[in-house]
Design an enzyme around this catalytic site. Sequence first.
Site, PDB file in Angstrom:
ATOM      1  N   GLU A 105     -46.831  -2.644  32.377  1.00 41.17           N
ATOM      2  CA  GLU A 105     -46.542  -2.200  33.746  1.00 41.17           C
ATOM      3  C   GLU A 105     -46.908  -0.725  33.779  1.00 41.17           C
ATOM      4  OE1 GLU A 105     -42.427  -2.617  35.167  1.00 41.17           O
ATOM      5  OE2 GLU A 105     -42.753  -0.859  36.437  1.00 41.17           O
ATOM      6  N   ARG A 122     -47.122   6.919  38.752  1.00 38.91           N
ATOM      7  CA  ARG A 122     -46.371   8.174  38.833  1.00 38.91           C
ATOM      8  C   ARG A 122     -47.213   9.382  38.495  1.00 38.91           C
ATOM      9  NH1 ARG A 122     -40.861   6.128  35.771  1.00 38.91           N
ATOM     10  NH2 ARG A 122     -40.864   4.159  36.899  1.00 38.91           N
ATOM     11  N   LYS A 153     -37.387  -7.854  39.274  1.00 38.78           N
ATOM     12  CA  LYS A 153     -37.012  -6.792  38.328  1.00 38.78           C
ATOM     13  C   LYS A 153     -35.584  -6.375  38.677  1.00 38.78           C
ATOM     14  CE  LYS A 153     -38.306  -1.979  37.289  1.00 38.78           C
ATOM     15  NZ  LYS A 153     -39.473  -1.154  36.957  1.00 38.78           N
TER      16      LYS A 153
END
Length: 208
Positions: free
Chosen positions: A41, A45, A129
């Site tokens: 994943e 960012r 999640k």
Amino acid sequence: MADAAAVLNTSPVIPVVTIDDPQDAVPLARALADGGVGIIELTLRTESALTSLKLIANEVPEILVGAGTILTPGQADAAVAAGARFLVSPGVTPALLTSMLSLDVPVLPGVATVGEVMAVLEAGLDAMKFFPAGPAGGPSYLAAIGAPIPQVRFCPTGGISLATAPDYLALPNVACVGGSWLTPAAAVAAKDWDRITGLARGAAALSR
Ligand code: 3PG
């Protein structure tokens, strides 16, 4: 195309990876694959995250690469265009959920409350999640959600380590866990790919 269940079943741990320098993307992905972890994943960012995503998607086919930290519909579109094979968000809004569901890849929306789990379930998804797993309540919280809502499978992420992962993986509603511990910033900065392969090996050996 893999479905969300297949994404969750790829590895006991989904490494949550943040890459500053795209030159690190391919060796880092290969280091994880060498350790037996076939999924990433990649968080959106950093400014260059989409470049790193593209490089991994094109050059490391043995890794199922997805994009994390999806906050807006525009980011979801851009991630899929860059080669993301699944999408992960830390939480959900109605607009984000609708937009992610319109794309042709599996999505793992982030949830932290029973109401959010119900809203995502209502949208037709049963893989999510659970974030931030530790602060939100940890394994006992997830076990409690499993009583009224046993049909949802979770990837808890946030505050999990190699030591605490087994407490989550033992739960029937946990398919895998997520964590950033496989790719410590210091190891990436030092280009210590062997260390990352070793950490991946430890994660891949976890039972579930
Ligand atoms: C995430 O985005 O899922 C978290 O930042 C990862 O959490 P961790 O760094 O506590 O593993």
